[in-house]
Write a protein that holds these residues in place. Structure first.
Motif, PDB file in Angstrom:
ATOM      1  N   GLN A  34       0.688  -1.254   0.031  1.00 56.57           N
ATOM      2  CA  GLN A  34       0.029   0.013   0.088  1.00 56.57           C
ATOM      3  C   GLN A  34       0.829   1.454   0.102  1.00 56.57           C
ATOM      4  O   GLN A  34       1.916   1.553   0.314  1.00 56.57           O
ATOM      5  N   ILE A  35       0.381   2.351  -0.614  1.00 57.28           N
ATOM      6  CA  ILE A  35       1.101   3.611  -0.694  1.00 57.28           C
ATOM      7  C   ILE A  35       1.233   4.116   0.837  1.00 57.28           C
ATOM      8  O   ILE A  35       0.182   3.882   1.366  1.00 57.28           O
ATOM      9  N   GLU A  57      -5.267   4.084 -13.286  1.00 62.50           N
ATOM     10  CA  GLU A  57      -4.352   3.601 -12.345  1.00 62.50           C
ATOM     11  C   GLU A  57      -3.900   2.048 -12.469  1.00 62.50           C
ATOM     12  O   GLU A  57      -4.841   1.060 -12.759  1.00 62.50           O
ATOM     13  N   PHE A  61      -4.512  -3.188  -5.767  1.00 65.17           N
ATOM     14  CA  PHE A  61      -4.646  -3.464  -4.509  1.00 65.17           C
ATOM     15  C   PHE A  61      -5.971  -3.729  -4.105  1.00 65.17           C
ATOM     16  O   PHE A  61      -6.951  -3.669  -4.443  1.00 65.17           O
ATOM     17  N   SER A  65      -4.555   3.909  -2.712  1.00 72.51           N
ATOM     18  CA  SER A  65      -4.348   5.050  -3.796  1.00 72.51           C
ATOM     19  C   SER A  65      -5.531   5.405  -4.747  1.00 72.51           C
ATOM     20  O   SER A  65      -5.300   6.594  -5.114  1.00 72.51           O
ATOM     21  N   PHE A  81      -6.878  -0.909 -12.931  1.00 74.89           N
ATOM     22  CA  PHE A  81      -6.448  -2.146 -13.430  1.00 74.89           C
ATOM     23  C   PHE A  81      -5.654  -3.150 -12.535  1.00 74.89           C
ATOM     24  O   PHE A  81      -4.738  -2.393 -11.974  1.00 74.89           O
ATOM     25  N   SER A  84      -6.113  -9.069  -9.421  1.00 74.42           N
ATOM     26  CA  SER A  84      -6.616  -9.677  -8.171  1.00 74.42           C
ATOM     27  C   SER A  84      -8.200  -9.413  -7.769  1.00 74.42           C
ATOM     28  O   SER A  84      -8.505  -8.328  -7.397  1.00 74.42           O
ATOM     29  N   TRP A  87      -8.111  -9.110  -3.679  1.00 74.00           N
ATOM     30  CA  TRP A  87      -7.722  -7.517  -3.133  1.00 74.00           C
ATOM     31  C   TRP A  87      -8.703  -6.540  -3.591  1.00 74.00           C
ATOM     32  O   TRP A  87      -8.993  -5.717  -2.641  1.00 74.00           O
ATOM     33  N   GLY A 109      -7.292  -8.406 -15.000  1.00 73.82           N
ATOM     34  CA  GLY A 109      -6.776  -8.980 -16.061  1.00 73.82           C
ATOM     35  C   GLY A 109      -5.170  -8.579 -15.907  1.00 73.82           C
ATOM     36  O   GLY A 109      -4.948  -7.497 -15.460  1.00 73.82           O
ATOM     37  N   PRO A 110      -4.480  -9.353 -16.730  1.00 73.00           N
ATOM     38  CA  PRO A 110      -2.982  -8.524 -16.927  1.00 73.00           C
ATOM     39  C   PRO A 110      -3.197  -7.104 -17.444  1.00 73.00           C
ATOM     40  O   PRO A 110      -3.453  -7.028 -18.558  1.00 73.00           O
ATOM     41  N   ALA A 111      -2.359  -6.369 -16.937  1.00 76.39           N
ATOM     42  CA  ALA A 111      -2.427  -4.987 -17.314  1.00 76.39           C
ATOM     43  C   ALA A 111      -1.805  -4.505 -18.650  1.00 76.39           C
ATOM     44  O   ALA A 111      -2.377  -3.751 -19.249  1.00 76.39           O
ATOM     45  N   PHE A 126      -1.193   6.498 -12.757  1.00 81.86           N
ATOM     46  CA  PHE A 126      -0.490   6.397 -11.466  1.00 81.86           C
ATOM     47  C   PHE A 126      -0.015   4.772 -11.914  1.00 81.86           C
ATOM     48  O   PHE A 126      -1.092   4.055 -12.171  1.00 81.86           O
ATOM     49  N   ASP A 128       1.487   1.454 -10.346  1.00 84.58           N
ATOM     50  CA  ASP A 128       2.173   0.804  -9.019  1.00 84.58           C
ATOM     51  C   ASP A 128       1.754  -0.475  -8.941  1.00 84.58           C
ATOM     52  O   ASP A 128       1.442  -1.191  -7.936  1.00 84.58           O
ATOM     53  N   ALA A 129       2.374  -1.125 -10.213  1.00 87.73           N
ATOM     54  CA  ALA A 129       1.870  -2.724 -10.174  1.00 87.73           C
ATOM     55  C   ALA A 129       3.026  -3.553 -10.196  1.00 87.73           C
ATOM     56  O   ALA A 129       4.386  -3.115  -9.621  1.00 87.73           O
TER      57      ALA A 129
HETATM   58  C1  SAM Z   1       1.940  -2.299  -5.022  1.00 85.82           C
HETATM   59  S1  SAM Z   1       0.331  -3.171  -5.161  1.00 85.82           S
HETATM   60  C2  SAM Z   1      -0.564  -1.634  -5.393  1.00 85.82           C
HETATM   61  C3  SAM Z   1      -0.958  -0.962  -4.117  1.00 85.82           C
HETATM   62  C4  SAM Z   1      -1.980   0.229  -4.415  1.00 85.82           C
HETATM   63  N1  SAM Z   1      -1.494   1.136  -5.347  1.00 85.82           N
HETATM   64  C5  SAM Z   1      -2.150   0.838  -3.178  1.00 85.82           C
HETATM   65  O1  SAM Z   1      -2.164   2.076  -2.820  1.00 85.82           O
HETATM   66  O2  SAM Z   1      -2.791   0.159  -2.346  1.00 85.82           O
HETATM   67  C6  SAM Z   1       0.549  -4.140  -6.683  1.00 85.82           C
HETATM   68  C7  SAM Z   1      -0.709  -4.377  -7.342  1.00 85.82           C
HETATM   69  O3  SAM Z   1      -0.417  -4.755  -8.804  1.00 85.82           O
HETATM   70  C8  SAM Z   1      -1.165  -5.960  -9.065  1.00 85.82           C
HETATM   71  N2  SAM Z   1      -0.548  -6.561 -10.148  1.00 85.82           N
HETATM   72  C9  SAM Z   1       0.532  -7.578 -10.138  1.00 85.82           C
HETATM   73  N3  SAM Z   1       0.610  -7.849 -11.320  1.00 85.82           N
HETATM   74  C10 SAM Z   1      -0.351  -7.414 -12.256  1.00 85.82           C
HETATM   75  C11 SAM Z   1      -0.448  -7.340 -13.617  1.00 85.82           C
HETATM   76  N4  SAM Z   1       0.378  -8.267 -14.186  1.00 85.82           N
HETATM   77  N5  SAM Z   1      -1.454  -6.681 -14.087  1.00 85.82           N
HETATM   78  C12 SAM Z   1      -2.334  -5.830 -13.116  1.00 85.82           C
HETATM   79  N6  SAM Z   1      -2.004  -5.800 -11.856  1.00 85.82           N
HETATM   80  C13 SAM Z   1      -1.002  -6.460 -11.592  1.00 85.82           C
HETATM   81  C14 SAM Z   1      -1.262  -6.734  -7.784  1.00 85.82           C
HETATM   82  O4  SAM Z   1      -2.351  -7.572  -7.806  1.00 85.82           O
HETATM   83  C15 SAM Z   1      -1.394  -5.795  -6.485  1.00 85.82           C
HETATM   84  O5  SAM Z   1      -2.645  -5.342  -6.204  1.00 85.82           O
END
Ligand code: SAM
Length: 209
Positions: A34-35, A57, A61, A65, A81, A84, A87, A109-111, A126, A128-129
């Motif tokens: 989490q940020i 975004e 998670f 954010s 995007f 999970s 989450w 889905g995969p971003a 933003f 953050d993945a």
């Molecule tokens: C660092 S966390 C994000 C935290 C969020 N910004 C917050 O403030 O709570 C990373 C997120 O990226 C997602 N993620 C991981 N691989 C991914 C992919 N291939 N495509 C999309 N999302 C993905 C994870 O499911 C996770 O929820």
């Protein structure tokens, strides 16, 4: 220094504090993803200043954010995007609790796939993945940013390891390579802010179409 900045920045309101507590209880160590609270305040402030119609975004998670960005919107939509379902089900609940559900969309889905299919010019993004995906997400996002649009990328200082010449582990090397890629990209203007784990501000140059 990080503690001092947190103590002298606007604190999370009760809803964000509740979301942080629920995330810690529900996800354990993953809650570190989490940020930080000061980043959340900053995201709301930047969103208010940019006034995006289309915000994106990548990496939602449990929603901290996204709540901060969505709160800064004045009429636009935040498109989230993530992969999970588990989450982001927490995020969905908090968008409703915060009265933000009508200004947030979520695509699972995969971003790389979902971003590729996204066909609107982006005003604010933003990222953050997953970190290995950063170069590909960066290319997609810069390509879809409107000229003058802003991309913010989290964790770019990698706990300071990127600036430590003795660190050669794979994830540090990867983040260094990403920072080099951005710094050398003539399409953008960039500055890394030492906020939390490093937040890079990337503006697509206005004379690019
Ligand atoms: C660092 S966390 C994000 C935290 C969020 N910004 C917050 O403030 O709570 C990373 C997120 O990226 C997602 N993620 C991981 N691989 C991914 C992919 N291939 N495509 C999309 N999302 C993905 C994870 O499911 C996770 O929820």
């Amino acid at each position: 220094m990080a503690r001092y900045i947190l103590d002298h920045s606007t604190r999370p309101d009760p809803l964000l504090a509740e979301l942080a507590a629920e995330t810690a209880a529900a996800t354990g160590e993953s809650a570190e993803m989490q940020i930080s609270a000061d980043q959340g305040t900053f995201l709301t402030m930047v969103t208010q200043l940019v006034a995006p119609r289309v915000a994106v975004e990548v990496g939602t998670f449990t929603g901290y954010s996204s709540v901060c960005i969505a709160r800064g919107l004045s009429g636009g939509t935040l498109h989230c995007f993530d992969v999970s379902e588990e989450w982001t089900s927490i995020a969905r609940r908090y968008w409703h609790k915060a009265g933000l559900a009508d200004r947030v969309t979520l695509t699972l889905g995969p971003a790389q796939d979902t971003l590729s299919a996204f066909d609107q010019p982006i005003d604010l993004a933003f990222l953050d993945a997953d970190k290995p995906g950063y170069p590909a997400y960066y290319e997609l996002l810069v390509g879809k940013l409107r000229p003058g649009g802003l991309l913010m990328v989290d964790n770019t200082l990698w706990t300071g390891h990127v600036a430590d010449p003795d660190r050669h582990d794979a994830s540090t090397v990867r983040m260094r390579e990403f920072n080099d890629l951005v710094a050398e990209d003539p399409r953008v203007t960039v500055v890394i802010l030492p906020l939390a784990d490093g937040l890079t501000m990337i503006r697509k140059n206005p004379d690019l179409s």
